[in-house]
Design an enzyme around this catalytic site. Structure first.
Site, mmCIF file in Angstrom:
data_model
loop_
_atom_site.group_PDB
_atom_site.id
_atom_site.type_symbol
_atom_site.label_atom_id
_atom_site.label_comp_id
_atom_site.label_asym_id
_atom_site.label_seq_id
_atom_site.Cartn_x
_atom_site.Cartn_y
_atom_site.Cartn_z
ATOM 1 N N LYS A 121 -41.210 13.201 -15.426
ATOM 2 C CA LYS A 121 -41.548 14.508 -14.838
ATOM 3 C C LYS A 121 -40.314 15.181 -14.240
ATOM 4 C CE LYS A 121 -44.607 12.647 -12.022
ATOM 5 N NZ LYS A 121 -44.491 11.229 -12.426
ATOM 6 N N ARG B 155 -33.657 3.192 -13.189
ATOM 7 C CA ARG B 155 -33.379 4.549 -12.692
ATOM 8 C C ARG B 155 -32.418 4.517 -11.504
ATOM 9 N NH1 ARG B 155 -38.175 8.433 -10.932
ATOM 10 N NH2 ARG B 155 -38.786 6.623 -9.723
ATOM 11 N N ARG C 162 -52.394 15.094 -7.293
ATOM 12 C CA ARG C 162 -52.385 13.726 -7.804
ATOM 13 C C ARG C 162 -53.746 13.073 -7.634
ATOM 14 N NH1 ARG C 162 -46.745 12.264 -7.224
ATOM 15 N NH2 ARG C 162 -46.362 10.167 -7.931
ATOM 16 N N ARG D 73 -34.142 3.718 -5.988
ATOM 17 C CA ARG D 73 -35.236 4.075 -5.080
ATOM 18 C C ARG D 73 -35.970 2.841 -4.569
ATOM 19 N NH1 ARG D 73 -38.740 8.974 -7.544
ATOM 20 N NH2 ARG D 73 -40.438 7.605 -6.922
ATOM 21 N N ARG E 181 -47.979 1.436 -8.248
ATOM 22 C CA ARG E 181 -47.955 2.887 -8.505
ATOM 23 C C ARG E 181 -48.682 3.206 -9.811
ATOM 24 N NH1 ARG E 181 -41.764 3.714 -8.343
ATOM 25 N NH2 ARG E 181 -42.216 5.851 -8.981
HETATM 26 P P1 AP5 Z 1 -38.043 10.527 -13.964
HETATM 27 O O1 AP5 Z 1 -37.791 11.851 -14.587
HETATM 28 O O2 AP5 Z 1 -37.426 10.240 -12.655
HETATM 29 O O3 AP5 Z 1 -39.629 10.220 -13.932
HETATM 30 P P2 AP5 Z 1 -40.764 10.761 -12.966
HETATM 31 O O4 AP5 Z 1 -41.965 10.992 -13.818
HETATM 32 O O5 AP5 Z 1 -40.272 11.899 -12.145
HETATM 33 O O6 AP5 Z 1 -41.004 9.468 -12.092
HETATM 34 P P3 AP5 Z 1 -41.264 9.310 -10.538
HETATM 35 O O7 AP5 Z 1 -41.079 7.852 -10.234
HETATM 36 O O8 AP5 Z 1 -40.465 10.276 -9.757
HETATM 37 O O9 AP5 Z 1 -42.748 9.661 -10.453
HETATM 38 P P4 AP5 Z 1 -43.710 9.225 -9.364
HETATM 39 O O10 AP5 Z 1 -44.824 10.112 -9.705
HETATM 40 O O11 AP5 Z 1 -44.041 7.788 -9.292
HETATM 41 O O12 AP5 Z 1 -42.892 9.411 -8.009
HETATM 42 P P5 AP5 Z 1 -42.784 10.612 -6.973
HETATM 43 O O13 AP5 Z 1 -41.403 10.698 -6.519
HETATM 44 O O14 AP5 Z 1 -43.465 11.812 -7.514
HETATM 45 O O15 AP5 Z 1 -37.593 9.419 -15.055
HETATM 46 C C1 AP5 Z 1 -37.663 8.040 -14.761
HETATM 47 C C2 AP5 Z 1 -36.436 7.315 -15.369
HETATM 48 O O16 AP5 Z 1 -36.545 7.335 -16.778
HETATM 49 C C3 AP5 Z 1 -35.078 7.971 -15.035
HETATM 50 O O17 AP5 Z 1 -34.128 6.970 -14.866
HETATM 51 C C4 AP5 Z 1 -34.756 8.815 -16.275
HETATM 52 O O18 AP5 Z 1 -33.362 8.949 -16.472
HETATM 53 C C5 AP5 Z 1 -35.420 8.018 -17.372
HETATM 54 N N1 AP5 Z 1 -35.990 8.851 -18.421
HETATM 55 C C6 AP5 Z 1 -36.609 10.057 -18.274
HETATM 56 N N2 AP5 Z 1 -37.047 10.520 -19.467
HETATM 57 C C7 AP5 Z 1 -36.694 9.558 -20.386
HETATM 58 C C8 AP5 Z 1 -36.883 9.420 -21.801
HETATM 59 N N3 AP5 Z 1 -37.498 10.374 -22.501
HETATM 60 N N4 AP5 Z 1 -36.409 8.302 -22.410
HETATM 61 C C9 AP5 Z 1 -35.783 7.333 -21.695
HETATM 62 N N5 AP5 Z 1 -35.568 7.402 -20.358
HETATM 63 C C10 AP5 Z 1 -36.032 8.496 -19.705
HETATM 64 O O19 AP5 Z 1 -43.702 10.051 -5.790
HETATM 65 C C11 AP5 Z 1 -43.286 8.925 -5.032
HETATM 66 C C12 AP5 Z 1 -44.378 8.552 -4.043
HETATM 67 O O20 AP5 Z 1 -44.631 9.655 -3.141
HETATM 68 C C13 AP5 Z 1 -45.750 8.227 -4.638
HETATM 69 O O21 AP5 Z 1 -45.813 6.888 -5.077
HETATM 70 C C14 AP5 Z 1 -46.658 8.500 -3.431
HETATM 71 O O22 AP5 Z 1 -46.605 7.464 -2.494
HETATM 72 C C15 AP5 Z 1 -46.015 9.728 -2.803
HETATM 73 N N6 AP5 Z 1 -46.554 11.001 -3.302
HETATM 74 C C16 AP5 Z 1 -45.883 11.986 -3.976
HETATM 75 N N7 AP5 Z 1 -46.714 12.992 -4.280
HETATM 76 C C17 AP5 Z 1 -47.932 12.655 -3.792
HETATM 77 C C18 AP5 Z 1 -49.199 13.299 -3.809
HETATM 78 N N8 AP5 Z 1 -49.386 14.498 -4.390
HETATM 79 N N9 AP5 Z 1 -50.237 12.664 -3.224
HETATM 80 C C19 AP5 Z 1 -50.086 11.455 -2.628
HETATM 81 N N10 AP5 Z 1 -48.909 10.799 -2.585
HETATM 82 C C20 AP5 Z 1 -47.843 11.394 -3.156
HETATM 83 MG MG MG Z 2 -39.946 12.204 -10.067
#
Ligand code: AP5
Ligand code: MG
Length: 228
Positions: free
Chosen positions: A19, A134, A99, A167, A178
């Site tokens: 994402k 990552r 979410r 992270r 997760r």
């Molecule tokens: P990346 O682009 O970083 O993936 P992402 O989908 O953004 O993953 P996140 O871990 O950020 O998502 P998340 O939803 O778990 O965490 P968030 O920070 O939102 O890519 C991942 C890796 O793969 C990178 O190294 C990249 O280089 C590589 N990559 C990308 N595309 C690729 C491809 N095509 N091929 C190969 N490699 C690739 O949330 C964190 C925490 O916050 C949650 O767990 C929760 O506790 C809280 N939180 C956030 N929002 C909410 C909400 N709305 N409600 C409740 N809790 C929330």
């Molecule tokens: Mg992210």
């Protein structure tokens, strides 16, 4: 092409689906403000804010932060002028919100139901590999991967020269939790948003995934820069 331009856009996908990576590519091409709730929470943790301290207790164990906390955070943020067109209508790219179904209800109640939801679909085995490798930049938010998107210099962000970090929630046991939270609480959104959802195969090279996402935004009336 749709008759109306989609400016209330949401990215949905499992942890590590890409994402953040896709969002960076989209905001570089289309004039959209990227709102990543995960990034917002991590910034609040670094700044020692109360909401950050509360959120950290959930994030570190791979659980979702309570809905009321997240709804308040986003409701306030989307009021800012960078989330509005010149006529005052909303314009944003949400990453990580909503979410849960109650978060989706809260967004709709504010008149901000999405007109486009891009679902980045990636199997669990692939996301575990992505998350364990990552490395992110806390300064500018850039995302790298030791294998798939390695920085030019080890541990240093290509974009701003800041130090890259692993992270705290990117460790195997937390990643599994997760993924469970995604399956139980977030995946039902795909059905909820059935009429506005566009699925993108996220299990391809990053540039191929971005190209597919760009095509989806263009199909929904957005005009952007660049050849991709
Ligand atoms: P990346 O682009 O970083 O993936 P992402 O989908 O953004 O993953 P996140 O871990 O950020 O998502 P998340 O939803 O778990 O965490 P968030 O920070 O939102 O890519 C991942 C890796 O793969 C990178 O190294 C990249 O280089 C590589 N990559 C990308 N595309 C690729 C491809 N095509 N091929 C190969 N490699 C690739 O949330 C964190 C925490 O916050 C949650 O767990 C929760 O506790 C809280 N939180 C956030 N929002 C909410 C909400 N709305 N409600 C409740 N809790 C929330
Ligand atoms: Mg992210």
């Amino acid at each position: 092409m749709s008759s109306r331009v989609a400016h209330k856009i949401i990215l949905v996908g499992a942890p590590g689906a890409g994402k953040g990576t896709v969002a960076k590519g989209l905001v570089d091409r289309f004039e959209l403000t990227h709102l990543s709730t995960g990034d917002m929470l991590r910034a609040a943790v670094s700044a020692g804010k109360e909401v950050g301290m509360l959120a950290k207790t959930y994030m570190d164990r791979g659980a979702l932060v309570p809905d009321e906390v997240m709804v308040k955070l986003i409701s306030e943020r989307v009021q800012h002028s960078d989330c509005r067109n010149s006529d005052g209508s909303p314009r944003f790219l949400l990453d990580g919100f909503p979410r849960t179904l109650p978060q989706a209800d809260a967004l709709a109640a504010e008149g901000l139901a999405p007109d486009l939801v891009v679902f980045i679909d990636v199997p669990n085995e692939a996301v575990v590999r992505r998350l364990s490798g990552r490395r992110t930049c806390p300064s500018c938010g850039s995302v790298h991967h030791i294998e798939f998107a390695p920085p030019l210099k080890d541990g240093v962000c290509d974009r701003c020269g800041g130090g890259l970090v692993h992270r705290s929630d990117d460790h195997d046991a937390t990643i599994r939790k997760r993924l469970d939270a995604f399956a139980a609480q977030t995946a039902p959104l795909v059905q909820r948003y059935g009429s506005v959802i566009e699925k993108v195969d996220g299990n391809q090279l990053p540039e191929v995934v971005l190209k597919a996402a760009v095509a989806v935004l263009r199909k929904h009336g957005n005009t952007g820069q660049g050849n991709i």
